[in-house]
Write a protein that holds these residues in place. Structure first.
Motif, PDB file in Angstrom:
ATOM      1  N   HIS A  90     -90.726 -31.078 -12.601  1.00  0.00           N
ATOM      2  CA  HIS A  90     -89.463 -31.788 -12.432  1.00  0.00           C
ATOM      3  C   HIS A  90     -88.347 -31.099 -13.208  1.00  0.00           C
ATOM      4  O   HIS A  90     -88.595 -30.321 -14.131  1.00  0.00           O
ATOM      5  N   ASP A  94     -90.850 -32.499 -16.909  1.00  0.00           N
ATOM      6  CA  ASP A  94     -92.082 -33.273 -16.822  1.00  0.00           C
ATOM      7  C   ASP A  94     -93.006 -32.668 -15.759  1.00  0.00           C
ATOM      8  O   ASP A  94     -92.565 -31.956 -14.848  1.00  0.00           O
ATOM      9  N   THR A  96     -96.073 -33.704 -13.016  1.00  0.00           N
ATOM     10  CA  THR A  96     -96.843 -34.746 -12.343  1.00  0.00           C
ATOM     11  C   THR A  96     -98.055 -34.128 -11.655  1.00  0.00           C
ATOM     12  O   THR A  96     -97.933 -33.132 -10.933  1.00  0.00           O
ATOM     13  N   ILE A  98    -101.167 -34.762  -9.034  1.00  0.00           N
ATOM     14  CA  ILE A  98    -101.499 -35.607  -7.878  1.00  0.00           C
ATOM     15  C   ILE A  98    -102.896 -35.248  -7.394  1.00  0.00           C
ATOM     16  O   ILE A  98    -103.257 -34.069  -7.306  1.00  0.00           O
ATOM     17  N   ALA A 111    -102.191 -40.437  -9.611  1.00  0.00           N
ATOM     18  CA  ALA A 111    -101.144 -39.578 -10.162  1.00  0.00           C
ATOM     19  C   ALA A 111    -101.121 -39.764 -11.668  1.00  0.00           C
ATOM     20  O   ALA A 111    -101.367 -40.866 -12.179  1.00  0.00           O
ATOM     21  N   GLN A 113     -98.738 -38.247 -15.257  1.00  0.00           N
ATOM     22  CA  GLN A 113     -97.559 -37.463 -15.644  1.00  0.00           C
ATOM     23  C   GLN A 113     -97.608 -37.082 -17.119  1.00  0.00           C
ATOM     24  O   GLN A 113     -97.913 -37.900 -17.989  1.00  0.00           O
ATOM     25  N   ASN A 121     -96.770 -39.064 -20.456  1.00  0.00           N
ATOM     26  CA  ASN A 121     -95.534 -39.832 -20.311  1.00  0.00           C
ATOM     27  C   ASN A 121     -95.917 -41.293 -20.082  1.00  0.00           C
ATOM     28  O   ASN A 121     -96.253 -41.692 -18.970  1.00  0.00           O
ATOM     29  N   PHE A 124     -94.634 -43.687 -17.237  1.00  0.00           N
ATOM     30  CA  PHE A 124     -95.048 -43.471 -15.857  1.00  0.00           C
ATOM     31  C   PHE A 124     -96.238 -44.359 -15.526  1.00  0.00           C
ATOM     32  O   PHE A 124     -97.269 -44.331 -16.226  1.00  0.00           O
ATOM     33  N   LYS A 129    -100.499 -43.264 -15.977  1.00  0.00           N
ATOM     34  CA  LYS A 129    -101.346 -43.113 -14.798  1.00  0.00           C
ATOM     35  C   LYS A 129    -100.993 -44.170 -13.750  1.00  0.00           C
ATOM     36  O   LYS A 129    -100.525 -45.261 -14.072  1.00  0.00           O
ATOM     37  N   LEU A 172     -90.258 -42.332  -8.244  1.00  0.00           N
ATOM     38  CA  LEU A 172     -90.311 -41.894  -9.634  1.00  0.00           C
ATOM     39  C   LEU A 172     -89.377 -42.675 -10.557  1.00  0.00           C
ATOM     40  O   LEU A 172     -89.559 -42.662 -11.774  1.00  0.00           O
ATOM     41  N   GLN A 180     -88.434 -41.932 -15.623  1.00  0.00           N
ATOM     42  CA  GLN A 180     -89.464 -41.761 -14.606  1.00  0.00           C
ATOM     43  C   GLN A 180     -90.618 -42.720 -14.891  1.00  0.00           C
ATOM     44  O   GLN A 180     -91.563 -42.397 -15.601  1.00  0.00           O
ATOM     45  N   GLY A 182     -92.371 -44.416 -12.256  1.00  0.00           N
ATOM     46  CA  GLY A 182     -93.408 -44.134 -11.284  1.00  0.00           C
ATOM     47  C   GLY A 182     -94.133 -45.348 -10.754  1.00  0.00           C
ATOM     48  O   GLY A 182     -94.786 -46.066 -11.500  1.00  0.00           O
TER      49      GLY A 182
END
Length: 376
Positions: A90, A94, A96, A98, A111, A113, A121, A124, A129, A172, A180, A182
């Protein structure tokens, strides 16, 4: 020239050991031309596959500012296998991750982050998770970040009688406050799981954002190349191809054709690439989904590179706008780079499967290809 860049890891090749058996799935290039690698690593204690993340500097050395040693291992499921398929970087640096994991009964989308130092993070999802639970298996093949702070995830949903194309959207920034956080957009599909049944066996294998802002989803239907354009709300784009879908038996005489990557040029033209039996196949479309008959033979090209396996074929565009492709042979033993109008690589290197590629700068003729290494 196609020669290995010996300024990268002294020989042009870097091997990373996370302490067990590793399978690398994706690579991304950051703003400093460093690499973020994501894949599986086997947990010898608990006996399951976990998510491994590695950060390399431009010269191929481990970036010790990332989790102190350049490496981090994460476990999404509890003693169940993780399949981390895609890494997305990003603007705020950050990271992410997937993929999908086995929840003990079936497979679901996940997902996670991280920040650029490898820390979780916690804003998120839930503590960094999130997942989407649904009946039967959901397997992920690809993901893409749009220009509206959404991630679209492509894959395959196993239904009661066959498999269907699958898309999941992650918002996000649900509060539009720049944080973010998420969350799965549950307004799409069935509580966030959008599926499309073309009939027979469907595989969602690649996703991208079209030049018009719509979602390009590609894969295979009944072992044929399949491409569709959906609006961001995941309704078929009626102005694309035939009612939103382009599919045909493009490779006459080939029996197993799978579109595994979507490439777009600066004009919005679309190159659909993937294995076509023992060859590597390419079909070129206009931005509106019409086959570009000025390309190759009536819009279609095939290349024989030691025989292509049914594993993922990947590609990018070089600085001249030419298609640069990579694929493994029928025994999954060698990976060959192939550039149109250029002699293919005559010295392929040992590899179990090509899995991802990235062009770090559009103006530079660079292809970074990631595969599962075969160690002798």
């Amino acid at each position: 020239s196609g020669n290995l860049d010996t300024s990268f890891g002294s020989t042009g090749i870097v091997s990373i050991d996370l302490g067990s058996t590793e399978t690398l799935y994706d690579v991304a290039v950051d703003k400093q031309n460093g690499l973020i690698l994501v894949g599986q690593t086997f947990d010898l204690i608990n006996g399951d596959a976990e998510t491994g993340v590695v950060k390399l500097a431009e010269n191929g050395t481990l970036d010790t500012q990332f989790d102190s040693d350049g490496k981090r291992v994460l476990d999404f499921g509890s003693n169940t296998p993780d399949y981390p398929i895609k890494v997305i970087l990003h603007e705020n640096t950050d990271i992410t991750l997937i993929g999908y994991y086995h929840n003990g009964t079936d497979k679901d989308v996940f997902a996670m982050q991280l920040d650029n130092t490898g820390g979780i993070n916690t804003n998120f999802g839930t503590s960094g998770k999130l997942s989407l639970s649904a009946a039967n298996d959901q397997t992920v093949s690809d993901a893409v970040l749009d220009g509206e702070n959404n991630i679209y995830i492509a894959g395959t949903h196993t239904g009661m009688s066959d498999t269907d194309f699958m898309v999941v959207q992650i918002d996000l920034d649900t509060n539009n406050d720049g944080v973010q956080d998420g969350a799965v957009n549950t307004s799409l599909g069935a509580s966030g799981l959008f599926t499309y049944d073309e009939g027979s066996v469907d595989e969602g294998l690649a996703i991208n954002i079209g030049s018009d802002g719509n979602i390009l989803l590609a894969g295979a239907n009944a072992s044929k190349f399949w491409l569709a354009s959906f609006t961001p709300a995941l309704t078929l784009n009626s102005g694309f191809a035939s009612s939103g879908i382009a599919t045909s038996d493009y490779f006459t005489g080939q029996t197993v054709d799978r579109a595994t990557d979507i490439i777009q040029d600066q004009y919005g033209n679309i190159f659909l690439v993937g294995p076509a039996d023992s060859k590597l196949g390419v079909v070129k479309f206009s931005p509106l989904g019409a086959v570009d008959t000025s390309y190759g033979s009536a819009g279609i090209n095939t290349f024989a590179i030691n025989g292509t396996s049914t594993n993922k074929t990947v590609g990018t565009l070089d600085g001249l706008g030419q298609v640069l492709l990579a694929g493994t042979d029928t025994n999954n033993m060698w990976v060959t780079l192939f550039q149109e109008f250029v002699v293919p690589d005559s010295a392929p290197w040992g590899c179990d499967a090509t899995l991802a590629s990235a062009n770090s700068t559009p103006s530079i003729d660079t292809l970074i290809t990631v595969g599962e290494a075969q160690v002798s």
